[in-house]
Design a protein around this motif. Structure first.
Motif, PDB file in Angstrom:
ATOM      1  N   VAL A   1      52.031   9.374 -19.784  1.00 11.56           N
ATOM      2  CA  VAL A   1      52.424   7.974 -19.406  1.00 11.56           C
ATOM      3  C   VAL A   1      52.829   8.935 -17.556  1.00 11.56           C
ATOM      4  N   LEU A   2      53.840   8.890 -17.413  1.00 12.89           N
ATOM      5  CA  LEU A   2      54.311   9.013 -16.093  1.00 12.89           C
ATOM      6  C   LEU A   2      53.152  10.040 -15.277  1.00 12.89           C
ATOM      7  N   LEU A   3      52.542  11.440 -16.498  1.00 13.51           N
ATOM      8  CA  LEU A   3      52.164  11.764 -15.299  1.00 13.51           C
ATOM      9  C   LEU A   3      50.326  11.246 -15.243  1.00 13.51           C
ATOM     10  N   ARG A   4      49.689  10.276 -15.927  1.00 15.95           N
ATOM     11  CA  ARG A   4      48.792   9.398 -16.204  1.00 15.95           C
ATOM     12  C   ARG A   4      48.580   9.047 -15.133  1.00 15.95           C
ATOM     13  N   ALA A   5      50.056   8.111 -14.265  1.00 14.40           N
ATOM     14  CA  ALA A   5      50.143   7.822 -13.278  1.00 14.40           C
ATOM     15  C   ALA A   5      50.548   8.335 -12.174  1.00 14.40           C
ATOM     16  N   ARG A   6      50.734   9.243 -11.566  1.00 15.16           N
ATOM     17  CA  ARG A   6      51.130  10.302 -10.831  1.00 15.16           C
ATOM     18  C   ARG A   6      49.626  11.145 -10.836  1.00 15.16           C
ATOM     19  N   VAL A   7      48.408  12.143 -12.120  1.00 13.93           N
ATOM     20  CA  VAL A   7      47.148  12.115 -11.366  1.00 13.93           C
ATOM     21  C   VAL A   7      46.359  10.643 -12.705  1.00 13.93           C
ATOM     22  N   GLY A   8      46.052   9.798 -11.514  1.00 19.40           N
ATOM     23  CA  GLY A   8      45.124   8.558 -12.107  1.00 19.40           C
ATOM     24  C   GLY A   8      43.454   9.648 -12.433  1.00 19.40           C
ATOM     25  N   MET A   9      42.336   8.713 -12.948  1.00 25.91           N
ATOM     26  CA  MET A   9      41.562   9.009 -12.864  1.00 25.91           C
ATOM     27  C   MET A   9      40.377   8.624 -12.953  1.00 25.91           C
ATOM     28  N   VAL A  10      38.888   8.732 -12.159  1.00 24.27           N
ATOM     29  CA  VAL A  10      37.890   7.972 -12.494  1.00 24.27           C
ATOM     30  C   VAL A  10      36.886   8.441 -13.227  1.00 24.27           C
TER      31      VAL A  10
ATOM     32  N   GLN B   1      31.366  -1.842  -8.762  1.00 27.15           N
ATOM     33  CA  GLN B   1      32.567  -1.475 -10.353  1.00 27.15           C
ATOM     34  C   GLN B   1      33.044  -0.880  -9.880  1.00 27.15           C
ATOM     35  N   GLN B   2      32.293   0.501  -9.500  1.00 27.81           N
ATOM     36  CA  GLN B   2      32.958   2.387  -9.243  1.00 27.81           C
ATOM     37  C   GLN B   2      34.159   2.223  -8.062  1.00 27.81           C
ATOM     38  N   ARG B   3      33.781   0.997  -6.972  1.00 25.89           N
ATOM     39  CA  ARG B   3      34.769   1.594  -5.881  1.00 25.89           C
ATOM     40  C   ARG B   3      35.886   0.269  -6.466  1.00 25.89           C
ATOM     41  N   LEU B   4      35.475  -0.888  -7.116  1.00 28.38           N
ATOM     42  CA  LEU B   4      37.218  -1.629  -8.112  1.00 28.38           C
ATOM     43  C   LEU B   4      37.670  -0.396  -9.149  1.00 28.38           C
ATOM     44  N   CYS B   5      36.915   0.484 -10.229  1.00 25.96           N
ATOM     45  CA  CYS B   5      37.847   1.458 -10.117  1.00 25.96           C
ATOM     46  C   CYS B   5      38.951   2.137  -9.534  1.00 25.96           C
TER      47      CYS B   5
ATOM     48  N   ILE C   1      44.295   4.291  -6.855  1.00 29.12           N
ATOM     49  CA  ILE C   1      44.972   3.769  -6.293  1.00 29.12           C
ATOM     50  C   ILE C   1      45.638   3.354  -5.972  1.00 29.12           C
ATOM     51  N   ALA C   2      45.998   2.408  -6.537  1.00 31.15           N
ATOM     52  CA  ALA C   2      46.846   0.788  -6.672  1.00 31.15           C
ATOM     53  C   ALA C   2      47.686   1.364  -7.346  1.00 31.15           C
ATOM     54  N   VAL C   3      48.020   2.651  -8.248  1.00 34.21           N
ATOM     55  CA  VAL C   3      49.044   2.876  -8.979  1.00 34.21           C
ATOM     56  C   VAL C   3      49.607   4.023  -7.586  1.00 34.21           C
ATOM     57  N   SER C   4      48.747   3.970  -6.835  1.00 29.77           N
ATOM     58  CA  SER C   4      49.747   5.189  -5.750  1.00 29.77           C
ATOM     59  C   SER C   4      49.648   6.819  -6.417  1.00 29.77           C
ATOM     60  N   PRO C   5      49.002   7.274  -6.977  1.00 27.83           N
ATOM     61  CA  PRO C   5      48.633   8.484  -7.964  1.00 27.83           C
ATOM     62  C   PRO C   5      49.072   9.568  -6.355  1.00 27.83           C
ATOM     63  N   GLU C   6      49.075  10.662  -6.681  1.00 27.62           N
ATOM     64  CA  GLU C   6      48.644  11.941  -6.069  1.00 27.62           C
ATOM     65  C   GLU C   6      47.627  13.007  -6.126  1.00 27.62           C
ATOM     66  N   VAL C   7      47.095  12.704  -7.003  1.00 22.98           N
ATOM     67  CA  VAL C   7      46.528  13.512  -7.462  1.00 22.98           C
ATOM     68  C   VAL C   7      44.963  12.562  -8.114  1.00 22.98           C
ATOM     69  N   ILE C   8      43.789  12.571  -7.301  1.00 25.76           N
ATOM     70  CA  ILE C   8      42.789  11.243  -8.582  1.00 25.76           C
ATOM     71  C   ILE C   8      41.727  12.455  -8.942  1.00 25.76           C
ATOM     72  N   LEU C   9      41.503  12.529  -9.924  1.00 26.51           N
ATOM     73  CA  LEU C   9      40.166  13.230 -11.351  1.00 26.51           C
ATOM     74  C   LEU C   9      39.631  12.379 -11.305  1.00 26.51           C
ATOM     75  N   MET C  10      37.800  13.044 -10.865  1.00 24.38           N
ATOM     76  CA  MET C  10      36.553  11.641 -11.315  1.00 24.38           C
ATOM     77  C   MET C  10      35.644  12.721 -12.047  1.00 24.38           C
ATOM     78  N   ASP C  11      35.282  11.912 -13.070  1.00 24.17           N
ATOM     79  CA  ASP C  11      34.218  13.008 -13.659  1.00 24.17           C
ATOM     80  C   ASP C  11      33.304  11.616 -13.480  1.00 24.17           C
ATOM     81  N   GLU C  12      32.029  12.516 -12.997  1.00 24.57           N
ATOM     82  CA  GLU C  12      30.725  12.453 -12.258  1.00 24.57           C
ATOM     83  C   GLU C  12      30.882  10.675 -11.933  1.00 24.57           C
ATOM     84  N   PRO C  13      31.776  10.476 -11.237  1.00 25.58           N
ATOM     85  CA  PRO C  13      31.655   8.838 -10.361  1.00 25.58           C
ATOM     86  C   PRO C  13      30.842   8.660 -10.070  1.00 25.58           C
ATOM     87  N   ALA C  14      29.500   8.881  -9.558  1.00 25.70           N
ATOM     88  CA  ALA C  14      27.949   8.644  -8.680  1.00 25.70           C
ATOM     89  C   ALA C  14      27.062   8.988  -9.914  1.00 25.70           C
TER      90      ALA C  14
END
Lengths: 278, 241, 429
Positions: free
Chosen positions: A107-116, A180-184, A189-202
């Motif tokens: 849970v903590l990890l996913r707060a630090r490493v966000g995903m789109v 919607q994607q920008r909302l996601c 980023i509302a959780v202030s992660p350090e890393v953002i993972l994006m899985d084919e975001p566009a």
């Protein structure tokens, strides 16, 4: 680890993947993955992959469908924990901490490493609720006004605030695909992660929305470390500084995006990038 | 091989487009070679007719350059080539500029041939020797370059690059001889100057040929070796491959 | 440019081939559509006939004929002595005397008894209540409206020509009724008692309130037990349980449970809940528990399907933000699955609402006059009440049965409407 590879999946045509070429490691790594193997029941999806995600850079993971790039990405914030029968070996280190350690709370990890994700997946709630959900569950805001501020700055960082400021209480599902994607992204980023993972975001967006997202990614890398899986090589070339090419679950080549797209070292990378895969 | 660079795409249409560019490129290469050959012959033999032909044909070279440029632009816009395809297109765009310049130099030779027809070079045996030695060398290099291009042969390309000194040597030889001539017989200054200009054109061709070979290496190896001296160049190539 | 007529435009061989089969394809399509439409219309007609039949049969039950009796509250006939409690007087005697006074020509004992039979057995209580409400009427003659007997009521509702004999009413009785009608002593009133009183042996006194209350209480128990249990089981099985042989077996068994004949659940209720646990028989609590057993599989299956239909992307989104499994489930998955869960629940509840067999086993079939006031009071439920009335020989119960069916349908409709309202609210969120 190489011993588990069979001759069948070692080759593609007559070309042998013999460990990765290029420069998968860097000095200012935010995350370091070493000797990663991923198994789905009996099938090995990732074979001995080692690479670094450089701090405040965009790393693109490319490769043909089923090459394991999404699997690898999902291992980074342990989303694969949700899949039964998925076994991950190897080491994932972020800022010196092992992500798969027993005392690491996912849970903590996913707060630090966000995903789109690939498909924009806003919650069927209001725009405000969508962004506020993360800070709420993690208790990041102590008052309503503080929460309001987090929501606003997150939406601003995602370049969405001006478009939605008059309808924050309207459902997020009523926005266009790109919004919607920008909302996601704002939600992430509302959780202030350090890393953002994006899985084919566009991949589900039209070219203009795609361009907006790509621009956003370029801006976000100032503050975050980003890894992006994409099927669009042009997109990888545009947004990333480092590119890793995966093939049949192996890392074939990783290096500076500039170099990968003009002069890749490995024949498989060359074939894939110039449209000769198959 | 050049073939390998254009075949094997998932899009057969793309293969065909690259094939068309290749055909045009070879056509242009052949045409330029012929231009140089004919211009040189016209100059040496004082063949006015041939010189005229060469001048007339230069527009064909220009038209081919335009055509290839257009094809390449279309490929860039439609296919967004990457890796070796990208290098190939860039290389072709650059090479045709050099080819076109070589064509222009050939035209200069032809113009000179028209001017010097009365007292043509062969009258003086010695300057003929020097001049045609330079011309033959350039012709040979051009021929080899076009072969190397067809085969995308970096070894040959490197060989040709190494020949550059030879061009300068021969040019210097010719030049010192011509200066001697002018010193001894000031009457000949006008015709000698004309020869100097022609020799200069040949030397320029040599430079363009060097450029083409550098791009052949760039296309094949992905290394930009322009503006490197020869020793460094060889060192770079050895270290990488 | 003028447009070309599609009939004359040039055709390729393929177009012609397609055209050849076109008429046949259209015909098939039309036939299929006609089939569908017929099926829908047929269904509608059936429902319409059912409702029409029931309603037309039920209508008489909503009215009741009353007769005016000039009651002579004489102290003598009441056998009243000063200081007596008004509730303990001889009202039957008084009523009879008053009736005989209305028909002085009736002398024979048999006739007198027949005459008494025209009035509801409840009439003596009616005149008693009248006097208790108006104690100053003691010693006077007062007009009091009382119910007619159910046979008379049916006769009045069905007869075409007054004075003619009809079922269970002979020539003599018919004439008496005619006299009463002619004198204006008979009146048709709305039968409010149908909703306010409980079961009775006398059709003119029987009402649905007891059964309705029993149904209501039973449904509450069923809902309170089966909804949380069903949803919790579904959530656990879908979101938390590992997928292995055990959960597979549980799934198969839940599916089988949904197909178990309902009377078996009644037997289970009798054997385990009443005999083993010693709970009271005929109680809504026990009925609710038994119906819960029956409803649970339906709710679990519907809820699981509905939870499964929640796009995984929503779960991923929540988990990706760092929500725990429980947070994800309760703040995202359940609200999205709620419309489907409610649909499943209402289907299960509707099943339970109409169920009779298992309740027969646990004694809810008993004849119960009192309105149940708690979950442990003996009571009956609407479908059982309908079953009981349909089984009764009195003609008066015929209309009551239909009327009770209408009430049950109304109850079902209300339940569905509230579920639809809730569903709408969850969907709009």
């Amino acid at each position: 680890m190489n011993t588990v590879m069979t001759s069948e999946n070692l080759t593609s045509g007559d070309i042998v993947i013999n460990g990765s070429v290029g420069t998968p490691f860097c000095d200012d790594a935010k995350m370091s993955m070493r000797n990663v193997n991923v198994f789905y029941a009996e099938n090995q999806a990732i074979h001995d992959v080692s690479l670094d995600l450089a701090k405040n850079q965009v790393t693109a993971l490319i490769g043909p469908s089923g090459c394991g790039k999404s699997t690898f990405l999902r291992c980074i914030n342990r989303m694969n924990d949700l899949i039964p029968q998925c076994k991950v070996t190897g080491s994932f280190v972020m800022d010196g901490a092992e992500l798969y350690a027993k005392n690491m709370d996912p849970v903590l990890l996913r707060a630090r490493v966000g995903m789109v994700f690939q498909k924009p997946n806003p919650f069927p709630k209001s725009i405000y609720e969508n962004v506020a959900y993360g800070p709420k569950i993690h208790g990041l805001a102590t008052s309503k006004s503080e929460l309001d501020e987090i929501v606003e700055t997150s939406l601003q960082k995602a370049g969405l605030f001006n478009e939605v400021k008059d309808r924050l209480d309207k459902p997020g599902t009523g926005l266009s695909g790109g919004q919607q994607q920008r909302l996601c992204i704002a939600r992430t980023i509302a959780v202030s992660p350090e890393v953002i993972l994006m899985d084919e975001p566009a991949s589900a967006l039209d070219p203009i929305a795609t361009a907006v997202i790509e621009e956003l990614i370029s801006e976000l890398k100032e503050k975050y470390t980003i890894a992006i899986v994409t099927h669009s090589m042009q997109q990888a070339a545009r947004v990333s500084q480092k590119t890793a090419y995966f093939h049949l679950g192996k890392l074939v080549e990783m290096g500076d995006t500039k170099q990968i797209f003009t002069n890749p070292s490995h024949q498989l990378t060359e074939n894939y990038i110039s449209g000769r895969f198959g | 091989m050049f073939e390998n660079n254009i075949k094997g795409h998932i899009s057969k249409q793309f293969d065909m487009e690259l094939e068309t560019v290749r055909e045009h490129l070879f056509k242009m290469g052949g045409l330029v070679e012929k231009q140089v050959q004919d211009a040189f012959t016209a100059l040496v033999d004082g063949n006015d007719k041939l010189a005229k032909k060469v001048i007339k044909r230069d527009s064909k070279v220009n038209a081919l350059e335009l055509k290839i440029d257009e094809l390449c632009t279309q490929i860039l816009a439609q296919r967004q080539p990457a890796a070796s395809d990208l290098r190939l297109i860039i290389t072709i765009i650059k090479i045709i500029t050099d080819l076109e310049r070589i064509g222009d130099e050939a035209e200069k030779l032809a113009v000179a041939a028209q001017n010097v027809k009365e007292k043509h070079i062969s009258a003086d045996r010695e300057e003929y020797q020097y001049f045609s030695a330079l011309g033959e060398l350039i012709l040979e290099m051009l021929k080899k370059t076009l072969d190397a291009l067809a085969r995308m042969d970096t070894d040959d390309a490197l060989e040709i690059i190494k020949q550059e000194n030879e061009v300068h040597e021969r040019f210097d030889e010719l030049l010192s001889y011509l200066i001697d001539c002018m010193k001894k017989k000031p009457k000949t200054i006008k015709s000698v100057l004309s020869i100097t200009w022609s020799a200069r054109a040949l030397e320029r061709m040599g430079d363009h040929i060097q450029n083409i070979n550098e791009f052949i290496i760039y296309q094949a190896k992905g290394r930009d070796i322009r503006h490197l001296d020869l020793d460094k160049l060889i060192a770079t190539l050895d270290e990488d491959f | 440019m003028t447009k070309q007529d599609p009939q004359t435009m040039p055709r390729s061989a393929v177009t012609e081939k397609i055209e050849l089969g076109l008429a046949k394809r259209h015909r098939r399509e039309n036939i299929f559509r006609a089939f569908g439409l017929t099926a829908v219309i047929f269904g509608f007609i059936l429902v319409f006939f059912l409702l029409f039949d029931i309603t037309s049969k039920a209508l008489p039950a909503f009215h009741q004929h009353w007769v005016k009796v000039d009651v002579n509250y004489s102290e003598k006939s009441l056998r009243y002595a000063a200081g007596d409690n008004l509730a303990d007087l001889s009202y039957r005697n008084t009523l009879r005397k008053s009736i005989y006074e209305t028909f002085p020509e009736v002398k024979a004992r048999r006739d007198k008894r027949q005459l008494n039979g025209l009035f509801s057995s409840n009439a003596e209580f009616a005149i008693k209540e009248h006097l208790i409400a108006n104690p100053d009427h003691l010693g006077t003659t007062q007009p009091v409206w009382v119910r007619v007997d159910d046979d008379v009521d049916v006769y009045l509702k069905e007869v075409e020509k007054l004075g003619e004999p009809l079922v269970r009413i002979d020539q003599k009785e018919a004439q008496w009724i005619k006299t009463l009608v002619d004198n204006g002593a008979i009146e048709k009133r709305f039968n409010i008692e149908f909703f306010t009183s409980s079961d009775s042996r006398e059709p003119e006194l029987a009402g649905v309130r007891g059964a309705l209350t029993g149904t209501f209480l039973t449904m509450i128990v069923t809902l309170v037990l089966s909804f949380p249990l069903g949803v919790a089981a579904a959530v656990y099985l879908e979101e938390f349980a590992p997928k292995n042989r055990w959960t597979d077996m549980i799934e198969v068994n839940i599916n089988n449970l949904a197909a178990v004949p309902s009377i078996i659940f009644g037997l289970l209720g009798l054997a385990v809940i009443i005999n083993l646990f010693g709970m009271p028989r005929s109680a809504p609590l026990v009925g609710g528990i038994v119906l819960t057993l029956m409803t649970l599989p339906t709710i679990i299956i519907a809820s699981r399907a509905s939870i499964k239909a929640v796009p995984p992307s929503i779960r991923e989104a929540a988990m990706g933000l760092g929500a725990s499994r429980v947070q994800t489930t309760f703040s995202h998955v359940l609200p999205m699955a709620m419309p489907g869960i409610l649909t499943g629940t209402i289907i299960g509840m509707a099943q339970a609402l109409g169920e009779t067999a298992p309740l027969l086993m646990i004694g809810m079939v008993a004849f119960i006059v009192d309105v149940p006031s708690s979950f442990t009071d003996a009571s009956t439920v609407m479908p059982v009440q309908i079953f009981l009335w349909a089984d009764s020989p009195e003609r008066g119960f015929l209309a009551k049965t239909s009327a009770a069916i209408l009430v049950l349908l109304g109850f079902l409709f209300l339940m569905n409407a509230s579920a639809a309202y809730l569903r709408r609210r969850f969907e709009s969120k």
